[in-house]
Write a protein that holds these residues in place. Sequence first.
Motif, PDB file in Angstrom:
ATOM      1  N   ALA A 132       0.828  -1.210   0.000  1.00 51.66           N
ATOM      2  CA  ALA A 132       0.000   0.000   0.000  1.00 51.66           C
ATOM      3  C   ALA A 132       0.863   1.261   0.000  1.00 51.66           C
ATOM      4  N   ILE A 133       1.978   1.235   0.712  1.00 50.78           N
ATOM      5  CA  ILE A 133       2.890   2.391   0.703  1.00 50.78           C
ATOM      6  C   ILE A 133       3.412   2.620  -0.709  1.00 50.78           C
ATOM      7  N   ALA A 134       3.830   1.552  -1.385  1.00 49.19           N
ATOM      8  CA  ALA A 134       4.323   1.676  -2.760  1.00 49.19           C
ATOM      9  C   ALA A 134       3.222   2.196  -3.681  1.00 49.19           C
ATOM     10  N   GLU A 135       2.003   1.676  -3.537  1.00 54.06           N
ATOM     11  CA  GLU A 135       0.887   2.109  -4.376  1.00 54.06           C
ATOM     12  C   GLU A 135       0.527   3.571  -4.143  1.00 54.06           C
ATOM     13  N   ALA A 136       0.755   4.047  -2.937  1.00 50.37           N
ATOM     14  CA  ALA A 136       0.442   5.437  -2.597  1.00 50.37           C
ATOM     15  C   ALA A 136       1.530   6.404  -3.029  1.00 50.37           C
ATOM     16  N   GLY A 137       2.591   5.877  -3.624  1.00 43.85           N
ATOM     17  CA  GLY A 137       3.674   6.736  -4.085  1.00 43.85           C
ATOM     18  C   GLY A 137       4.831   6.834  -3.119  1.00 43.85           C
ATOM     19  N   GLY A 138       4.819   6.038  -2.070  1.00 45.49           N
ATOM     20  CA  GLY A 138       5.950   6.010  -1.149  1.00 45.49           C
ATOM     21  C   GLY A 138       7.180   5.467  -1.868  1.00 45.49           C
ATOM     22  N   THR A 139       8.310   6.028  -1.583  1.00 50.03           N
ATOM     23  CA  THR A 139       9.549   5.612  -2.239  1.00 50.03           C
ATOM     24  C   THR A 139      10.084   4.323  -1.631  1.00 50.03           C
ATOM     25  N   SER A 140      11.078   3.765  -2.281  1.00 48.76           N
ATOM     26  CA  SER A 140      11.756   2.584  -1.734  1.00 48.76           C
ATOM     27  C   SER A 140      12.321   2.893  -0.354  1.00 48.76           C
ATOM     28  N   HIS A 141      12.836   4.117  -0.183  1.00 50.11           N
ATOM     29  CA  HIS A 141      13.379   4.499   1.121  1.00 50.11           C
ATOM     30  C   HIS A 141      12.274   4.563   2.179  1.00 50.11           C
ATOM     31  N   ALA A 142      11.073   5.010   1.793  1.00 45.96           N
ATOM     32  CA  ALA A 142       9.951   5.054   2.739  1.00 45.96           C
ATOM     33  C   ALA A 142       9.562   3.641   3.157  1.00 45.96           C
ATOM     34  N   ILE A 143       9.489   2.731   2.200  1.00 44.61           N
ATOM     35  CA  ILE A 143       9.162   1.341   2.513  1.00 44.61           C
ATOM     36  C   ILE A 143      10.249   0.736   3.390  1.00 44.61           C
ATOM     37  N   MET A 144      11.495   1.035   3.071  1.00 45.86           N
ATOM     38  CA  MET A 144      12.630   0.516   3.845  1.00 45.86           C
ATOM     39  C   MET A 144      12.557   1.007   5.294  1.00 45.86           C
TER      40      MET A 144
ATOM     41  N   GLY B 179      11.535  -1.548   8.200  1.00 46.92           N
ATOM     42  CA  GLY B 179      12.751  -1.947   8.901  1.00 46.92           C
ATOM     43  C   GLY B 179      13.692  -2.787   8.062  1.00 46.92           C
ATOM     44  N   HIS B 180      13.627  -2.641   6.752  1.00 42.23           N
ATOM     45  CA  HIS B 180      14.528  -3.392   5.883  1.00 42.23           C
ATOM     46  C   HIS B 180      15.939  -2.829   5.984  1.00 42.23           C
ATOM     47  N   SER B 181      16.913  -3.677   5.741  1.00 49.19           N
ATOM     48  CA  SER B 181      18.297  -3.228   5.863  1.00 49.19           C
ATOM     49  C   SER B 181      18.930  -2.877   4.523  1.00 49.19           C
ATOM     50  N   SER B 182      18.221  -3.134   3.403  1.00 50.35           N
ATOM     51  CA  SER B 182      18.768  -2.751   2.099  1.00 50.35           C
ATOM     52  C   SER B 182      17.632  -2.424   1.137  1.00 50.35           C
ATOM     53  N   LEU B 183      17.940  -1.591   0.166  1.00 53.43           N
ATOM     54  CA  LEU B 183      16.940  -1.224  -0.831  1.00 53.43           C
ATOM     55  C   LEU B 183      16.535  -2.409  -1.701  1.00 53.43           C
ATOM     56  N   SER B 184      17.442  -3.346  -1.919  1.00 57.79           N
ATOM     57  CA  SER B 184      17.102  -4.497  -2.751  1.00 57.79           C
ATOM     58  C   SER B 184      15.980  -5.334  -2.129  1.00 57.79           C
ATOM     59  N   GLU B 185      15.848  -5.292  -0.805  1.00 55.78           N
ATOM     60  CA  GLU B 185      14.788  -6.039  -0.127  1.00 55.78           C
ATOM     61  C   GLU B 185      13.402  -5.458  -0.397  1.00 55.78           C
ATOM     62  N   VAL B 186      13.319  -4.187  -0.738  1.00 54.66           N
ATOM     63  CA  VAL B 186      12.012  -3.557  -0.949  1.00 54.66           C
ATOM     64  C   VAL B 186      11.687  -3.339  -2.417  1.00 54.66           C
ATOM     65  N   GLU B 187      12.630  -3.625  -3.266  1.00 55.54           N
ATOM     66  CA  GLU B 187      12.430  -3.384  -4.697  1.00 55.54           C
ATOM     67  C   GLU B 187      11.208  -4.104  -5.261  1.00 55.54           C
ATOM     68  N   HIS B 188      10.905  -5.302  -4.763  1.00 49.63           N
ATOM     69  CA  HIS B 188       9.770  -6.039  -5.324  1.00 49.63           C
ATOM     70  C   HIS B 188       8.446  -5.310  -5.090  1.00 49.63           C
ATOM     71  N   TYR B 189       8.340  -4.513  -4.023  1.00 48.53           N
ATOM     72  CA  TYR B 189       7.110  -3.757  -3.786  1.00 48.53           C
ATOM     73  C   TYR B 189       6.956  -2.648  -4.823  1.00 48.53           C
ATOM     74  N   THR B 190       8.005  -1.869  -5.021  1.00 49.97           N
ATOM     75  CA  THR B 190       7.919  -0.754  -5.958  1.00 49.97           C
ATOM     76  C   THR B 190       7.910  -1.237  -7.405  1.00 49.97           C
ATOM     77  N   LYS B 191       8.637  -2.283  -7.706  1.00 52.87           N
ATOM     78  CA  LYS B 191       8.702  -2.795  -9.075  1.00 52.87           C
ATOM     79  C   LYS B 191       7.330  -3.285  -9.537  1.00 52.87           C
ATOM     80  N   ALA B 192       6.641  -4.038  -8.710  1.00 51.77           N
ATOM     81  CA  ALA B 192       5.315  -4.552  -9.073  1.00 51.77           C
ATOM     82  C   ALA B 192       4.340  -3.406  -9.328  1.00 51.77           C
ATOM     83  N   VAL B 193       4.392  -2.363  -8.517  1.00 48.32           N
ATOM     84  CA  VAL B 193       3.500  -1.220  -8.701  1.00 48.32           C
ATOM     85  C   VAL B 193       3.851  -0.481  -9.991  1.00 48.32           C
ATOM     86  N   GLN B 194       5.136  -0.274 -10.246  1.00 48.76           N
ATOM     87  CA  GLN B 194       5.554   0.424 -11.462  1.00 48.76           C
ATOM     88  C   GLN B 194       5.149  -0.340 -12.716  1.00 48.76           C
ATOM     89  N   VAL B 195       5.266  -1.655 -12.694  1.00 48.97           N
ATOM     90  CA  VAL B 195       4.862  -2.459 -13.846  1.00 48.97           C
ATOM     91  C   VAL B 195       3.384  -2.253 -14.133  1.00 48.97           C
TER      92      VAL B 195
END
Length: 191
Positions: free
Chosen positions: A141-153, A157-173
Amino acid sequence: MIGFVAWDSDEIATFRARWPVGTPARAACELPYWTAARTNDAVMIGPGNIGPDGILTFLQSKTGGRAYVPWPNPLPEFAEGCADEREAVKAASTGTGQTFLAVASRPRSVKGLGNLIADYARAAGIKDRSAHGLRKALLTAIAEAGGTSHAIMAWGGHSSLSEVEHYTKAVQVRRHVGRERGRNVVSPQRG
């Protein structure tokens, strides 16, 4: 996203309609959803996690990453439409001990919380949904609302941006093939 299935907004609304604020079921669902905490962290979150800046902060036991969740502080722009939802989460999280989900002044067990959420979901007619699916629902929902990878991270509580990429990537697709625009975090009807 492989693994646990994220709850959709209809399932969250159904759960909330079945379990009103003030029930243990509602508290068991709302805190892991709003904080995106895994059950082993959710059972330990309490008033002591809220800093003077109004941000609820806790250390993820799985990754060691620190999660930052808006509690009474101003919401980030992408979540501005969720003030009422946040107030409902705070009202549902009424533990009187050191944790918001305390039972008889003791923290709820990790396994117990996961089982309770699945049991309460089934009782509401929602099948095959887990506590971890609530985490995924909020981060999606954060990704869908326009939250950035850093916001999701930060929120998750993720420790790297690669861990959250799947959230933003799916929304962008989806946005590339549809007319979907950024929107506020999903705020299904509360019962």
